[in-house]
Write an enzyme that holds these catalytic residues in place. Structure first.
Site, PDB file in Angstrom:
ATOM      1  N   SER A 136      -1.585   0.277  11.907  1.00 22.43           N
ATOM      2  CA  SER A 136      -0.752   1.276  12.583  1.00 22.43           C
ATOM      3  C   SER A 136      -1.265   1.590  13.970  1.00 22.43           C
ATOM      4  CB  SER A 136      -0.759   2.582  11.788  1.00 22.43           C
ATOM      5  OG  SER A 136      -0.195   2.395  10.537  1.00 22.43           O
ATOM      6  N   HIS A 182       4.350  -4.449  11.589  1.00 24.25           N
ATOM      7  CA  HIS A 182       4.062  -3.092  11.123  1.00 24.25           C
ATOM      8  C   HIS A 182       5.141  -2.576  10.171  1.00 24.25           C
ATOM      9  CE1 HIS A 182       3.614   1.423  12.020  1.00 24.25           C
ATOM     10  NE2 HIS A 182       2.632   1.061  11.231  1.00 24.25           N
TER      11      HIS A 182
HETATM   12  N1  NAD Z   1      -0.755   4.067   4.600  1.00 22.91           N
HETATM   13  C1  NAD Z   1       0.223   4.042   5.490  1.00 22.91           C
HETATM   14  O1  NAD Z   1       1.102   4.928   5.531  1.00 22.91           O
HETATM   15  C2  NAD Z   1       0.319   2.893   6.459  1.00 22.91           C
HETATM   16  C3  NAD Z   1       1.549   2.628   7.095  1.00 22.91           C
HETATM   17  C4  NAD Z   1       1.633   1.517   7.956  1.00 22.91           C
HETATM   18  C5  NAD Z   1       0.512   0.742   8.205  1.00 22.91           C
HETATM   19  N2  NAD Z   1      -0.674   1.045   7.589  1.00 22.91           N
HETATM   20  C6  NAD Z   1      -1.823   0.165   7.864  1.00 22.91           C
HETATM   21  O2  NAD Z   1      -1.993  -0.706   6.736  1.00 22.91           O
HETATM   22  C7  NAD Z   1      -3.380  -0.999   6.564  1.00 22.91           C
HETATM   23  C8  NAD Z   1      -3.777  -0.648   5.140  1.00 22.91           C
HETATM   24  O3  NAD Z   1      -3.507   0.714   4.927  1.00 22.91           O
HETATM   25  P1  NAD Z   1      -3.460   1.303   3.428  1.00 22.91           P
HETATM   26  O4  NAD Z   1      -2.959   2.703   3.555  1.00 22.91           O
HETATM   27  O5  NAD Z   1      -2.781   0.356   2.515  1.00 22.91           O
HETATM   28  O6  NAD Z   1      -5.026   1.331   3.084  1.00 22.91           O
HETATM   29  P2  NAD Z   1      -5.750   1.510   1.666  1.00 22.91           P
HETATM   30  O7  NAD Z   1      -7.010   2.232   1.957  1.00 22.91           O
HETATM   31  O8  NAD Z   1      -4.795   2.046   0.640  1.00 22.91           O
HETATM   32  O9  NAD Z   1      -6.094  -0.012   1.239  1.00 22.91           O
HETATM   33  C9  NAD Z   1      -6.964  -0.810   1.965  1.00 22.91           C
HETATM   34  C10 NAD Z   1      -7.449  -1.932   1.040  1.00 22.91           C
HETATM   35  O10 NAD Z   1      -8.199  -2.854   1.832  1.00 22.91           O
HETATM   36  C11 NAD Z   1      -9.244  -3.355   1.023  1.00 22.91           C
HETATM   37  N3  NAD Z   1     -10.253  -3.950   1.870  1.00 22.91           N
HETATM   38  C12 NAD Z   1     -11.224  -3.359   2.593  1.00 22.91           C
HETATM   39  N4  NAD Z   1     -11.956  -4.277   3.236  1.00 22.91           N
HETATM   40  C13 NAD Z   1     -11.422  -5.498   2.925  1.00 22.91           C
HETATM   41  C14 NAD Z   1     -11.739  -6.832   3.262  1.00 22.91           C
HETATM   42  N5  NAD Z   1     -12.757  -7.120   4.077  1.00 22.91           N
HETATM   43  N6  NAD Z   1     -10.988  -7.825   2.747  1.00 22.91           N
HETATM   44  C15 NAD Z   1      -9.961  -7.557   1.918  1.00 22.91           C
HETATM   45  N7  NAD Z   1      -9.614  -6.300   1.554  1.00 22.91           N
HETATM   46  C16 NAD Z   1     -10.336  -5.287   2.052  1.00 22.91           C
HETATM   47  C17 NAD Z   1      -9.719  -2.149   0.216  1.00 22.91           C
HETATM   48  O11 NAD Z   1     -10.427  -2.557  -0.941  1.00 22.91           O
HETATM   49  C18 NAD Z   1      -8.373  -1.469  -0.093  1.00 22.91           C
HETATM   50  O12 NAD Z   1      -7.881  -1.915  -1.341  1.00 22.91           O
HETATM   51  C19 NAD Z   1      -4.132  -0.250   7.653  1.00 22.91           C
HETATM   52  O13 NAD Z   1      -4.372  -1.109   8.735  1.00 22.91           O
HETATM   53  C20 NAD Z   1      -3.131   0.856   8.069  1.00 22.91           C
HETATM   54  O14 NAD Z   1      -3.263   1.213   9.438  1.00 22.91           O
HETATM   55  C21 NAD Z   1      -0.806   2.086   6.721  1.00 22.91           C
END
Ligand code: NAD
Length: 302
Positions: free
Chosen positions: A120, A141
Site C-alpha cells: 500500500s 494494489h
Molecule cells: N491489510 C490491508 O488492508 C491491505 C490492503 C492493501 C494492501 N496491503 C498490503 O498487502 C501486504 C500484506 O498485508 P496484510 O495485511 O495481508 O499483512 P499480514 O500481516 O496479514 O500478512 C503478512 C504475511 O506475510 C508473511 N511473511 C512475512 N515475511 C515473509 C517472507 N519473507 N516471505 C513470505 N511471507 C512472509 C507473514 O507470515 C504473514 O502471513 C502489505 O504490503 C500491505 O501494505 C494491505
C-alpha cells in the site's frame, strides 16, 4: 503472454484472498508464506468464508470446490515460483523483507514472469533494482477484502515496461476486477489519497470547532452517499493505522502537513484506537453498538 500459474507471496489478510480470487477466476494459484501456521490459518479462513458464500447463495458448491482444486499452499517459494507466470508479493509491509523476496523471486521465477507488489505504501521502484528485471516489476494494489473489492490499482514505476502494464491490466480483467492505471508513482496511489484527503478535511472541521464527529459523519453519509463517515471508517480500520501511515509519509517528505493531527495523536497515545479497543472517535458497547463521545474527549483544538 499466456497466464497459467500465479504465485502469491504472504498468506495474511490480503495474500490468502488474492490467491482465492485467482483460483476462482480459473487460474492455478499457489499461496506461499515463510510460516506454515499462516498457511493453515489462510486455508481455514478461506474455507469458512466460502462456505458462508455457498450458504447465502453467492457461489455454488461446485464452483468453490473447483477453485480449491486449483489453489495450493506451500512454504517452498523456490519450487512454487519456478513455474510462475505472474507473482504477487503480499508479505509483511517492510522494505528490507520485500527487497530480499524480490531478489529471491528473480532467481527462482522464469525470465518472462512479472513480479508485482501489493504494497500500500512502498512504490515498486524502491524494490525493482533488487532484481535483474526492473521492467517486469510494478505495483498491483488490491483493496481489503480482496474477494469483494473490485478495484485494483496498476502502478507503473519508472522502469516498468508497456508490456508489463498491458499484461497486468489484462490479468486484472481476467480476475473479474476493475483496473485503475497510474502512469507514474505517487505515495498512497489514487483511492487512498482521496480517502486521506476526505479524512484530513473531516479532522480539520472538527479541530476548528466547525462541527462534531457525529455531524461530520452524518453529512458524508446523507449528503455525499458515503456508506460510512470518515470518523466511523477510522474507528473500523484502527486509528493507529492512519497515524502510522502519516508518520511514515512525514518521515519521507518532511512536510508538516503530513504529520498526524493533534486529535489523532492524543487518541493513539491514550490507546483509544477505535472499535478494536472499544473507544475511538465513538464509544462501543459489548455488542459493538456505537455512541458519540463528548466532543471535549476527542477534539484537540488546532
Ligand atoms: N491489510 C490491508 O488492508 C491491505 C490492503 C492493501 C494492501 N496491503 C498490503 O498487502 C501486504 C500484506 O498485508 P496484510 O495485511 O495481508 O499483512 P499480514 O500481516 O496479514 O500478512 C503478512 C504475511 O506475510 C508473511 N511473511 C512475512 N515475511 C515473509 C517472507 N519473507 N516471505 C513470505 N511471507 C512472509 C507473514 O507470515 C504473514 O502471513 C502489505 O504490503 C500491505 O501494505 C494491505
Amino acid at each position: 503472454m499466456t497466464l497459467n500459474h500465479v504465485v502469491v507471496v504472504g498468506a495474511g489478510a490480503m495474500g490468502s484472498q488474492i490467491g482465492m480470487v485467482c483460483a476462482l477466476a480459473g487460474l492455478s494459484a499457489t499461496v506461499t508464506d515463510i510460516a506454515a501456521p499462516a498457511l493453515a490459518r489462510a486455508e481455514t479462513g478461506l474455507r469458512s468464508r466460502l462456505s458462508r458464500d455457498i450458504e447465502k447463495g453467492r457461489r455454488t458448491a461446485a464452483e468453490v470446490a473447483a477453485a480449491f482444486g486449483r489453489l495450493t499452499f506451500s512454504t517452498d517459494l523456490a519450487a512454487a515460483a519456478s513455474t510462475a507466470d505472474y507473482v504477487i508479493e503480499a508479505a509483511v509491509e517492510k522494505l528490507d523483507v520485500k527487497r530480499a523476496l524480490f531478489a529471491d523471486l528473480d532467481r527462482y521465477a522464469p525470465p518472462h514472469a512479472i513480479l508485482a507488489t501489493n504494497s500500500s505504501s512502498i512504490v515498486s521502484s524502491r524494490i525493482a533494482d533488487a532484481t535483474g528485471r526492473p521492467e517486469k516489476v510494478c505495483n498491483l494494489h488490491f483493496f481489503n477484502p480482496a474477494l469483494i473489492m473490485t478495484c485494483v490499482e496498476v502502478v507503473r514505476g519508472p522502469a516498468t515496461s508497456d508490456l508489463t502494464v498491458e499484461t497486468s491490466i489484462a490479468f486484472v480483467e481476467r480476475l473479474g476486477k476493475t483496473p485503475v492505471v497510474l502512469n507514474r508513482e505517487i505515495p498512497g496511489f489514487v483511492a487512498n489519497r482521496i480517502l486521506n484527503a476526505v479524512r484530513d478535511e473531516a479532522i480539520y472541521l472538527l479541530e476548528n470547532e466547525i462541527a462534531s464527529v457525529a455531524d461530520i459523519d452524518t453529512a458524508c453519509r446523507t449528503a455525499l452517499g458515503y456508506p460510512m463517515g470518515p470518523f466511523e471508517l477510522m474507528d473500523l480500520t484502527g486509528i493507529d493505522i492512519g497515524y502510522l501511515t502519516k508518520q511514515d509519509r512525514f518521515a519521507q517528505t518532511g512536510d508538516p502537513s503530513d504529520r498526524p493531527s493533534s486529535s489523532v495523536t492524543a487518541l493513539v497515545e491514550r490507546g483509544e484506537l477505535g472499535r478494536k479497543t472499544g473507544k475511538g472517535w465513538y464509544s462501543y458497547d459489548q455488542a459493538g453498538i456505537k455512541t458519540p463521545r463528548p466532543t471535549g474527549e476527542v477534539r484537540v483544538t488546532s
